[in-house]
Design a protein around this motif. Structure first.
Motif: not given
Lengths: 783, 147
Positions: A235-242, A264-277
């Motif tokens: 997963s970290a490798r994928r992130q390194m490519l992303l 009703t929304q769970n913060p864990l469902q928000i995709d932060l893959g591209l977030a700088v922070l």
């Protein structure tokens, strides 16, 4: 981890051989890591539900830019807490014109992609200036705000660009990709000011190797250490490519959770893959913590969409890196990746080309060798360099020739027998002792083996490499990463606490062969087999030619020697006839006459045989011959026969002038014409002689004689083979056509016929070695 | 009269030749060497004379096909010995190979006769040989005798 796994030399990544070549790759494969790391691989690094505290993150709706979520740390930065901001617009934070600017920019972002830099803006309160980035994630825009502190606000992009340009120039001057990496980390350390910058290269098994390092003395060095695959989960490798650049100001933080408008929304469902922070995985933070790292920046080196390596920048204290600096470093990393990959490829290509060149030189030498086995004898010595092997052997017909360091002959013999049992004629391994027991006693000579079978079983080209007793310096024990969970009893990966060197002995392995080395030997194998085949053919032909010569010499001598007693028999029979008149009756005299007649016949046949064997033995005497003149003299010598039989001879064309042996050509025409006259019972005998020029110069002699059934078209060219009774058609020795064919073949030509029994025959022949010249009548050369 | 030297290994051929010479009234003494070595020892001066004939032959009839040193090699030997060059040598052979014929003349043969198969032809050829060499041409008196 499979300890027998084969590693490339520390400087060269392992090159996998093409499996489609039908090569049996004895042990040269990369085995899968047996430890179950799926927990880590599936760790939801993209969905941490929180961010790092050095910035603020907002979620805006796609159409109205309404704030639907915010990180819980807005109060100190924006003056309002997250709950106050929800459902509102950006004008709660920025002046209307800035809101307008930001929303206009957001409208341009239509697809999920790397965060776009929107600019740096002051908040309404005027207290903070932020670098603002935005990207799309699911049903939201994610807008991130990174505060620009006074300390870093002075960064000057043009200065950075000038520095980056210089760094790239320095990289260019590197002799090798490893040196390039060393220059890269040195420059990057200077530019970033981090305590440690390490350049790492991924190996094909997923582990990675610290090739270069620039680090402060107080910092734990990892230079030349290996890190197991599990240190960077999938997963970290994928992130390194992303995200080719990942930065954390301070790893010692509590993640800032997201506050969402929709309860009703769970913060864990928000995709932060591209977030700088994006908040970094706790596992990863522990990993760095264990190393004593507080601030880190990872810049991926990507080649054609695959992770090639990365720069890892670490600092023992938090370290600010502004967005514009990060941009500059990312640019530098991208340039580095291009240059390093190109250098690495270039080096491999160079080595491959050198090997190929050496092999092609060897091939040329072999091809022009007069005695193949002698030329082959030099192969072991010649192979050492291009294959980079320490020993080489050639096994040919029970003989073993060696160069360099090789096992003893008895071991090689056993090895050959073993190789003969292998399915493929090519064999490659870098741990022979694991596959072939007898090699255990000669690991120092033959732990690595390239073997190419030649034409026959038992014939081999072998290249050896010794056992390489070397150690892999792992950064920590690669096996001690799996802990048994005390509660569940499950095995689970945990980040290591120690990075002290953990040495692993790699006995029983040789330095791995490169694919181009295997390919070079395969090329050579192919060539040698072809040459061996050609050589065998040549030897067979020579033997055949020799045996033909001997046979013909035999025929000559035998027939010569047979003449003498035969003449004796004839003479004494005549003596008897002469001296005994009156004593013998008519019957006895007839018998004696028959003896004389038969010996005469036999003498004729022996003479024909002599002539036939002479046709083979005598040298060709090529000269330019005008066939018109030659045929004229042939017809002159046959004039009595032609006149007696009233044969009409037509030569409608002017015949060519060509290079041939005139005596043989005379014999050919003379015999063919004589046959055409003899084997003809038509009242009007007719012969036509001519030629055609296409496809090759072909002469023909056509008659209207008795013809020859097709089944005899071959047999008639055999010596003494007759189709008719001895005394039919004026007899003859039965050697004429055999002689004709011999003469034609000595010219390199061929003879054949077309015939219809009862209507006539046409004999065609070529004199292949002949070159036609303009006929004498056309002003050509006269013979 | 100087003798005629016949170099012939085959007894039968020698007999037929003698028969033909006799039949045609040849009067010179005939000496026979059964091989080239023997013939050479007779021809070379200074060597012990064999067979009681101490006179050099006025002519040699040489069989082409001889055991040991063959006819052609013998011609070569003689060619290298100046005093013997004067003796005419006629080769008798079963070979009609043009190369053999050419080689004999090249090495100094005075004639080349194909051994005939029929007795009449034999007689005819020997008669012709005598007519030319012994009735028409002049032969050296004592070739190889002197220096």
């Amino acid at each position: 981890m499979d300890h027998s796994q084969v590693w490339a030399s520390s400087s060269t990544p392992f090159v996998n051989l093409g499996a489609n070549q039908g090569i049996y790759q004895g042990g040269n494969h990369v085995s899968a890591d047996p430890v179950d790391l799926t927990h880590c691989d599936h760790e939801p690094v993209q969905f941490p539900g929180g961010i790092m505290p050095h910035g603020v993150l907002l979620l805006l709706t796609l159409n109205e830019y309404r704030i639907q979520g915010a990180s819980a740390n807005t109060l100190p930065w924006f003056g309002s807490d997250a709950a106050q901001l929800l459902h509102g617009h950006l004008d709660r934070i920025f002046a209307p014109d800035i809101r307008q600017t930001l929303e206009t920019s957001l409208a341009l972002i239509t697809e999920p992609q790397l965060p776009r830099y929107l600019g740096s803006f002051l908040t309404l309160q005027g207290s903070h200036r932020f670098d603002v980035f935005a990207h799309r994630s699911g049903d939201f825009f994610i807008v991130e705000f990174e505060a620009i502190t006074a300390e870093v606000a002075e960064s000057w992009p043009t200065g950075r660009i000038a520095e980056i340009t210089d760094c790239v120039s320095n990289l260019h001057s590197a002799e090798s990709w490893q040196e390039g990496m060393a220059i890269g980390v040195r420059e990057l350390k200077r530019l970033t000011g981090f305590d440690s910058v390490v350049g790492l290269r991924f190996l094909t098994d997923g582990s990675f190797h610290a090739i270069a390092e620039a680090c402060e003395a107080h910092f734990l060095s990892v230079f030349d250490k290996r890190f197991p695959r599990s240190d960077i989960p999938e997963s970290a490798r994928r992130q390194m490519l992303l995200m080719p650049l990942q930065y954390a100001l301070d790893l010692d933080y509590q993640p800032v959770p997201l506050v969402l408008a929709d309860q009703t929304q769970n913060p864990l469902q928000i995709d932060l893959g591209l977030a700088v922070l994006r908040s970094i995985s706790p596992m990863c933070r522990r990993f760095y913590n264990n190393m004593g790292v507080q601030s880190r920046m990872v810049i991926s080196l990507v080649d054609k969409g695959e992770l090639w390596g990365f720069f890892s920048c670490k600092n023992t204290a938090p370290r600010h890196v502004t967005y514009s600096d990060r941009l500059a470093f990312k640019l530098f990393a991208e340039m580095s990746a291009l240059l390093l990959v190109e250098k690495e490829r270039g080096e491999q290509l160079q080595a491959a080309l050198r090997a190929k060149h050496s092999i092609s030189q060897i091939t040329t030498q072999l091809s022009s060798a007069e005695v193949l086995p002698i030329a082959l004898g030099q192969l072991p010595q010649q192979l050492l360099d291009p294959l980079d092997s320490t020993g080489a052997s050639l096994c040919l017909d029970g003989q073993i020739l060696c160069a360099g360091v090789t096992p003893e002959e008895t071991v090689i013999q056993a090895l050959i027998a073993w190789l003969d049992g292998q399915p493929s004629p090519f064999f490659i391994t870098d741990r022979l002792p694991a596959l072939f027991e007898a090699a255990a006693q000669c690991q120092a000579q033959a732990t690595g083996l390239l073997a190419a079978r030649l034409q026959e079983p038992g014939q081999y080209l072998l290249a050896f490499r010794p056992e390489q007793v070397y150690e892999v310096n792992w950064a920590g024990d690669p096996l001690k990463q799996v802990e048994v969970d005390a509660v569940s009893g499950e095995e689970r990966f945990t980040p290591r606490g120690s990075f002290e060197v953990w040495k692993q002995d790699m006995r029983g392995t040789a330095r791995a062969w490169q694919s181009y080395q295997a390919e070079a030997l395969i090329d050579l194998q192919r060539t040698v087999i072809q040459l061996q085949y050609a050589d065998n053919q040549r030897t067979l032909q020579l033997r055949l030619a020799q045996s033909n010569i001997e046979l013909e010499a035999f025929a000559y001598i035998v027939s010569h020697d047979l003449q003498e007693p035969l003449r004796g028999i004839a003479n004494y029979a005549q003596f008897l006839l002469d001296s005994s008149s009156g004593q013998f009756g008519q019957q006895e005299q007839n018998w004696l006459n028959t003896i004389v007649r038969l010996t005469g016949k036999m003498s004729d046949q022996i003479n024909a045989l002599l002539q036939y064997s002479r046709a083979s033995q005598q040298q060709m005497a090529l000269q330019l011959v005008d066939i018109n003149l030659l045929l004229g003299s042939v017809l002159d010598s046959l004039s009595a026969l032609i006149k007696d039989t009233q044969t009409q001879i037509d030569i409608p064309q002017t015949l060519p002038t060509l290079s041939c042996d005139p005596i043989r050509a005379t014999s050919v025409f003379s015999n063919l014409i004589t046959n055409a006259i003899k084997y003809n019972d038509q009242p009007e005998k007719h012969i036509e002689i001519g030629f055609s020029e296409t496809p090759t110069l072909t002469f023909f002699v056509r008659d209207n004689g008795i013809g020859i059934p097709e089944q005899f078209h071959d047999a008639i060219f055999t010596i003494f083979r007759r189709l008719h009774g001895r005394n039919d058609y004026h007899g003859g020795t039965g050697a004429g056509l055999a002689l004709v064919r011999k003469h034609v073949e000595r010219h390199g030509g061929r003879i054949w016929l077309e015939s219809v029994p009862g209507q006539g025959s046409t004999f065609y022949f070529t004199l292949a070695s002949c070159q036609a010249f303009p006929s004498a009548s056309d002003g050509g050369i006269n013979a | 009269m100087s003798p005629l030297l016949i170099v012939e290994d085959s007894d039968e051929d020698y007999e037929v030749l003698c028969w033909a010479l006799h039949k045609t009234g040849f009067t010179h003494p005939i000496i026979r060497a059964a091989c080239a070595e023997e013939a050479l020892s007779r021809l070379f001066p200074g060597l012990p004379q064999l067979g009681g004939i101490d006179e050099s032959p006025c002519m040699v009839l040489l069989d082409f096909n001889l055991p040991g040193i063959n006819g052609l090699q013998m011609l070569k030997e003689i060619r290298q010995t100046k005093p013997l060059l004067a003796i005419p040598i006629v080769v008798m052979s079963t070979s009609n190979n043009p190369l053999d014929v050419e080689a004999c003349y090249r090495f100094g043969a005075a004639g080349y006769i194909l051994k005939p198969f029929k007795l009449e032809e034999y007689l005819e050829k020997i008669r012709g040989l005598e007519d030319y060499w012994f009735n028409t041409a002049l032969l050296p008196e004592c070739a190889g005798g002197g220096d």
